[in-house]
Design a protein around this motif. Structure first.
Motif, short mmCIF file in Angstrom:
data_model
loop_
_atom_site.label_atom_id
_atom_site.label_comp_id
_atom_site.label_asym_id
_atom_site.label_seq_id
_atom_site.Cartn_x
_atom_site.Cartn_y
_atom_site.Cartn_z
N GLY A 648 34.67 28.00 39.95
CA GLY A 648 35.05 26.99 38.96
C GLY A 648 36.53 27.07 38.65
N ILE A 649 37.11 25.93 38.28
CA ILE A 649 38.49 25.85 37.83
C ILE A 649 38.46 25.20 36.45
CG2 ILE A 649 40.80 24.95 38.26
CD1 ILE A 649 40.16 24.84 41.21
N PHE A 650 38.96 25.92 35.44
CA PHE A 650 38.84 25.47 34.07
C PHE A 650 40.21 25.41 33.40
CE2 PHE A 650 34.97 27.90 35.20
CZ PHE A 650 34.08 26.84 35.21
N GLY A 651 40.30 24.61 32.35
CA GLY A 651 41.57 24.35 31.69
C GLY A 651 41.95 25.39 30.65
N ASP A 652 42.90 25.01 29.79
CA ASP A 652 43.39 25.90 28.74
C ASP A 652 42.34 26.09 27.65
OD1 ASP A 652 45.77 26.01 30.09
OD2 ASP A 652 46.82 24.60 28.78
N MET A 653 42.39 27.24 27.00
CA MET A 653 41.51 27.60 25.90
C MET A 653 40.05 27.31 26.25
SD MET A 653 42.09 27.17 21.83
CE MET A 653 41.57 28.52 20.78
N PHE A 654 39.66 27.78 27.40
CA PHE A 654 38.26 27.70 27.82
C PHE A 654 37.55 28.84 27.12
CE2 PHE A 654 34.75 28.10 30.90
CZ PHE A 654 34.38 26.76 31.00
N THR A 655 36.71 28.50 26.15
CA THR A 655 36.21 29.49 25.20
C THR A 655 34.94 30.17 25.69
OG1 THR A 655 34.73 27.99 23.99
CG2 THR A 655 37.08 27.96 23.38
N GLY A 751 43.13 28.34 32.94
CA GLY A 751 44.43 28.15 32.31
C GLY A 751 44.74 29.24 31.30
N ALA A 752 45.43 28.87 30.22
CA ALA A 752 45.87 29.83 29.22
C ALA A 752 44.77 30.08 28.20
CB ALA A 752 47.13 29.30 28.52
N GLU A 753 44.83 31.24 27.56
CA GLU A 753 43.93 31.64 26.47
C GLU A 753 42.47 31.60 26.91
OE1 GLU A 753 46.51 30.21 22.63
OE2 GLU A 753 45.45 28.66 23.74
N TYR A 754 42.23 32.06 28.12
CA TYR A 754 40.86 32.07 28.65
C TYR A 754 40.00 33.04 27.85
CZ TYR A 754 37.00 32.51 31.98
OH TYR A 754 35.75 32.51 32.57
N GLY A 755 38.82 32.58 27.46
CA GLY A 755 37.90 33.43 26.72
C GLY A 755 38.14 33.49 25.24
N ILE A 776 40.99 34.73 37.43
CA ILE A 776 42.44 34.58 37.56
C ILE A 776 42.87 33.51 36.56
CG2 ILE A 776 44.31 33.97 39.14
CD1 ILE A 776 42.26 34.71 41.43
N ALA A 777 43.66 33.89 35.55
CA ALA A 777 44.02 32.97 34.48
C ALA A 777 45.49 33.12 34.12
CB ALA A 777 43.15 33.22 33.26
N GLU A 778 45.99 32.11 33.40
CA GLU A 778 47.37 32.18 32.92
C GLU A 778 47.52 33.24 31.82
OE1 GLU A 778 49.15 28.32 32.01
OE2 GLU A 778 47.57 27.43 33.25
N SER A 779 46.49 33.35 30.96
CA SER A 779 46.46 34.40 29.94
C SER A 779 45.03 34.55 29.45
CB SER A 779 47.40 34.07 28.76
OG SER A 779 46.95 32.91 28.08
N GLN A 797 46.19 38.07 35.96
CA GLN A 797 47.02 37.09 35.27
C GLN A 797 48.08 36.52 36.19
OE1 GLN A 797 47.70 38.02 31.14
NE2 GLN A 797 49.83 37.37 31.28
N LEU A 798 48.19 35.20 36.17
CA LEU A 798 49.18 34.51 36.99
C LEU A 798 50.59 34.78 36.46
CD1 LEU A 798 47.30 31.11 37.25
CD2 LEU A 798 47.87 32.56 39.21
N PRO A 799 51.60 34.74 37.32
CA PRO A 799 52.98 34.93 36.85
C PRO A 799 53.38 33.83 35.88
CG PRO A 799 52.83 35.08 39.26
CD PRO A 799 51.52 34.57 38.79
N GLN A 800 54.34 34.14 35.02
CA GLN A 800 54.84 33.17 34.06
C GLN A 800 55.30 31.91 34.79
OE1 GLN A 800 54.87 33.80 30.70
NE2 GLN A 800 55.56 31.72 30.28
N GLY A 801 54.83 30.77 34.32
CA GLY A 801 55.23 29.49 34.90
C GLY A 801 54.39 29.03 36.08
N VAL A 802 53.52 29.90 36.56
CA VAL A 802 52.63 29.54 37.67
C VAL A 802 51.26 29.20 37.09
CG1 VAL A 802 51.53 30.31 39.81
CG2 VAL A 802 53.87 31.02 39.27
N THR A 803 50.71 28.08 37.47
CA THR A 803 49.41 27.64 36.97
C THR A 803 48.56 27.15 38.14
OG1 THR A 803 49.93 25.29 36.66
CG2 THR A 803 50.60 26.80 34.90
N ARG A 804 47.30 26.88 37.84
CA ARG A 804 46.42 26.30 38.86
C ARG A 804 46.96 24.97 39.34
NH1 ARG A 804 45.30 24.95 33.92
NH2 ARG A 804 44.24 22.99 33.39
N LYS A 805 47.68 24.26 38.46
CA LYS A 805 48.23 22.96 38.83
C LYS A 805 49.48 23.09 39.69
CE LYS A 805 46.25 20.49 34.89
NZ LYS A 805 46.51 19.68 33.69
#
Length: 877
Positions: A648-655, A751-755, A776-779, A797-805
């Protein structure tokens, strides 16, 4: 280091480990924030001399760099995480026996309190006997789970159960369980007379994210998942980096008409923007004196919503006032005062500010009436902007039926966040009284409920004479548990449910809770707003969030004139007068005198006997967790992850609500289909919370929230993904099973703030059972990252500035993760190789979010509890 000193409190003497005495060898430690002074005392008391320099080092740059160990005084858990933990402990004992060990070595070594608060649902409401009816249904639905608890109470030491119907664990902790300062008598040594009792700070490791509520009493505590909580109960220390401490300086005072709820929503928004994940927040400044202890508890309760680990208020005169009010003994209160002053843990206006990593300023006088929504706690808007916030998320569309977009179908006074605070609860009662006098009524499509966090609240509402007015608007007590706040809102009336489905209505819930993530409160409600208890009632009367409560009338009074919110808003002086008159220590003393007894039905409940549990093969509620079935005495070697597919590929603040829902098991979901295949009728599904000790249900529920959006299947909500390389769309569980048959490991991209959100460990357990080896997440949010480690799933964690997009990922890629087998260390790097379907390859380095040496060991062992079992076996050998 000899820092043991004597403390005289009245006629009693105590020993304690003096922070002031430690200053001689650890210069500067008396300037530490109070929260870190508690950490320092813990290291001194447990003889962790090699870690003491971490705190003097912290003073130099105030950064999280050094690893330390912290041992909590006690463990707190609700049934929703406590019953799964009990299942894990039972399975661990089985594994211990199979591997030749003594199962009794797996036993809590610190006091454990399990409060049954997560099972009661709002089935009955708006009737005098709603609470009794809902509790009877709770016991009927959860008979097997509660009998399992009875087994646990006799099988384990130091394990105490607070029965259902008492209240929410955090409010019970605040009002009754917490001591602020703990004492322990020391054993006689070498024939000498027994030494004075040892006094030390209370601290609590809680298996629920809102455990931080207890920080309002000056008690160090935070929420963790069941894995870390279970290890803590068994005596394991918590390994952590000395955290950054953000000082939050409060100035001014709240204006008339502004509530503690408005304040906490403002604090949540500000601190979330400041990025305080993995950090302590400590409140100081003249504004602290303007806040009552319940106001502070409201702020501390929503600490996980701003991302911090703690929201700490040092002990002061207001702390002592609250302890006395809630029935604590004068002896205990005197000890708290003397100890706090001796240790530099006492807040005085004149005391110099501690050394903080950073300081954030909040002027209380700038806070305005607010709500947060429609889907995140930090999305606060001023009250008058609520209609715009809704329309921005859900553009207006033409509708002809009685029920329309924006209509409030649930208006719930719920959650320990607010029901622990008499000012907003008495305020809600006064607003109800004023509304009834004006002839206002709740709209017929609104489901109302009142679920206090303790029975004391119902007692003082009745004593104040305000309950009849609440009754007139449908706010009879419906139960004493988490209820609507955690998604146990119960069914909507059939006609309302039918209209929502038929006309695709974007219905709204307004609640005095702490979370409003999509799909959490009710599966048919898309928009959720957090508000104070008085505003909950106001919206129930208005019937829609599209009514501007600052400018438009709530309704028409019995005199035919429009009635505005300002016409019925409670007077602050009257709120204070009623609180002073009706809330007295005797209320708390009487209510908590029999707290452990429970109802006659609870007392009749029988559980099995024995050190190990006799699993029942036919049970669909209590199944042996599978995590220890293939466990060997020696851990297997960790290898690289090669040839992985993306689940799966999920966005930011995927809770964690998205990952592992807790509420209704919706029709046509993989979990529902599984239960139906066993012959269980939908009316008997109960919910995911009740099935948490059935891994076959919970694995199918993972990533199955009906609002989940997997970017691999655009435009689809719910459990959906694409299996590769054949490109077939199917449920996430079905795809995971297919990949398992094919021998293909899996990864999740986010994305960011995963979980973010709840501490539920099933968000990590389900991830592991689906065959996911790495996320693998942004944060990452703190608790879920820890839970992933605890289940042997690697957080990267992905490097700063690198995202799934920026990487252009669509889920068709093959992923290789190299460097795990040879270079695993705290915060090391691994190499991610992306193989695209066109044959192109790309590599990048990822940060391994194993933050401590202990976490590396947990991962090597395949999980935290696996490490504990092997450790016990090794020590017994």
């Amino acid at each position: 280091m000899n820092v043991r000193r004597a403390l005289k409190v009245g006629a009693k003497s105590y020993d304690y480990y003096s922070i002031e005495a430690a200053e001689a060898e650890l210069p500067g430690v008396t300037r530490l924030p109070c929260s870190l002074k508690v950490v320092l005392e813990n290291l001194l008391r447990h003889g962790e001399s090699g870690e003491l320099s971490a705190l003097t080092q912290w003073l130099k740059n105030r950064k999280a760099e050094r690893e330390i160990s912290f041992r909590f005084t006690r463990v707190l858990m609700p049934d929703s995480s406590g019953i799964p933990l009990l299942g894990d402990l039972a399975a661990m004992r089985d594994a211990t026996v199979r591997l030749g060990g003594d199962p009794k070595r797996l036993n809590p070594s610190v006091p454990v309190d399990l409060v049954v608060d997560h099972a009661v649902m709002v089935d009955a409401y708006g009737v005098p006997d709603a609470a009794a009816r809902n509790q009877a249904l709770e016991l009927q639905r959860n008979h097997e789970r509660y009998a399992f608890l009875r087994w646990g109470a006799q099988a384990f030491d130091n394990f105490r159960i607070v029965p259902p119907g008492i209240g929410i664990c955090h409010q019970v902790n605040l009002e009754y369980l917490a001591r602020v300062v703990w004492t322990r008598s020391l054993e006689e040594k070498a024939g000498k007379a027994e030494a004075s009792p040892l006094a030390y700070p209370d601290s609590v490791l809680g298996m629920d994210s809102h455990t931080a509520m207890i920080n309002s009493l000056g008690i160090l505590g935070w929420g963790v998942g069941g894995l870390e909580g279970g290890a803590g109960a068994l005596g394991e220390s918590v390994a952590m980096l000395v955290p950054e401490v953000i000082g939050c300086r409060l100035t001014g005072k709240l204006r008339p008409g502004v509530t503690s709820t408005d304040l906490v929503l403002t604090v949540t928004q500000m601190l979330r923007k400041h990025k305080v994940v993995d950090k302590f927040v400590e409140y100081f400044g003249p504004g602290v004196a303007e806040l009552s202890l319940p106001d502070r508890a409201t702020i501390a309760n929503m600490t996980p919503e701003n991302g911090a680990t703690m929201g700490f208020f040092p002990v002061d005169a207001e702390t002592l006032r609250y302890l006395r009010l809630t029935g604590r003994s004068e002896e205990q209160v005197g000890l708290v005062e003397a100890y706090s002053k001796a240790q530099g843990l006492w807040r005085e206006p004149s005391m110099p500010a501690a050394e903080f990593t950073e300081i954030v300023e909040i002027d209380l006088s700038t806070v305005e009436p607010s709500v947060s929504g429609p889907s995140r706690p930090q999305d606060r808007v001023r009250l008058g902007s609520a209609p715009a916030a809704f329309l921005m998320a859900f553009p207006e569309k033409k509708q002809s039926g009685q029920l329309k977009d924006g209509d409030v179908v649930i208006a719930a006074i719920t959650s320990c966040t607010n029901t622990s605070n008499p000012s907003v609860m008495i305020g809600a009662g006064l607003l109800a009284r004023n509304a009834v006098k004006k002839g206002l009524k709740v709209k017929p499509w609104v489901k109302t409920s009142l679920s206090p966090g303790s029975r004391v609240v119902a007692d003082y509402l009745a004593k104040s004479g305000l309950q009849p007015s609440l009754d007139a608007l449908g706010y009879q007590p419906a139960g004493f548990g988490c209820m609507t706040c955690m998604g146990n809102s119960g069914p909507l009336p059939a006609e309302i449910s039918r209209q929502i489905e038929k006309d695709a209505i974007t219905a709204v819930a307004v609640l005095s809770g702490n979370r409003n993530f999509e799909g959490r409160i009710h599966t048919q409600v898309r928009a959720n707003f957090l508000a104070s208890p008085p505003l909950v009632i106001a919206y129930a009367i208005a019937g829609s969030v599209l009514v501007d409560l600052e400018r438009e009338p709530l309704g028409t009074g019995s005199d035919g004139k429009p009635v505005f919110l300002r016409d019925i808003w409670p007077d602050g002086a009257e709120i204070r007068r009623i609180i002073d008159e009706v809330i007295v220590p005797q209320l708390y003393k009487e209510r908590y005198a029999t707290v452990l007894e429970g109802t006659p039905e609870w007392r009749k409940l029988q559980g099995d006997a024995g050190v190990t549990y006799r699993w029942k093969p036919a049970s669909t509620f209590i199944r042996r967790p599978p995590f220890f079935e293939d466990m060997e005495r020696k851990e297997a070697k960790v290898g690289d992850i090669l040839g992985a597919r993306v689940l799966g590929i999920f966005g930011d603040m995927f809770t964690t609500d998205h990952i592992s829902p807790i509420g209704v098991i919706s029709a046509q979901t993989p979990a529902a289909q599984y239960l139906e295949s066993l012959g269980i009728a939908p009316g008997d599904f109960v919910n995911y919370a009740a099935r948490r000790l059935n891994h076959d249900v919970m694995a199918r529920g993972t990533f199955a929230n009906i609002r989940v959006k997997n970017e691999m299947t655009p435009g689809v909500e719910g459990s959906s993904t694409t299996h590769h390389p054949d490109g077939k769309r199917m449920s996430i569980h079905a795809a995971a099973e297919r990949y398992r048959e094919e021998g293909v490991p899996l990864v999740v991209i986010a994305g960011a703030e995963y979980g973010a959100g709840s501490s539920r460990d099933w968000a990590a357990k389900g991830t592991r059972l689906l065959g996911v080896k790495a996320v693998i997440a942004e944060s990452f949010e703190r608790i879920h990252r820890s839970n992933l480690v605890g289940m042997g799933v690697l957080p990267l964690q992905l490097p700063q500035g690198v995202t799934r997009k920026t990487l252009g990922l669509d889920g068709s890629e093959v992923v290789n993760l190299a460097g795990i087998a040879t270079g695993l260390a705290p915060r090391a790097s691994v190499t991610m190789e992306i193989l695209r379907k066109d044959g192109m390859r790309e590599t990048l380095d990822l940060l391994v979010r194993l933050d401590t040496k202990r976490e590396v060991e947990y991962f090597r062992h395949g999980g935290q509890l696996h490490y504990v079992v092997r450790d016990r076996l090794e020590k017994a050998a």
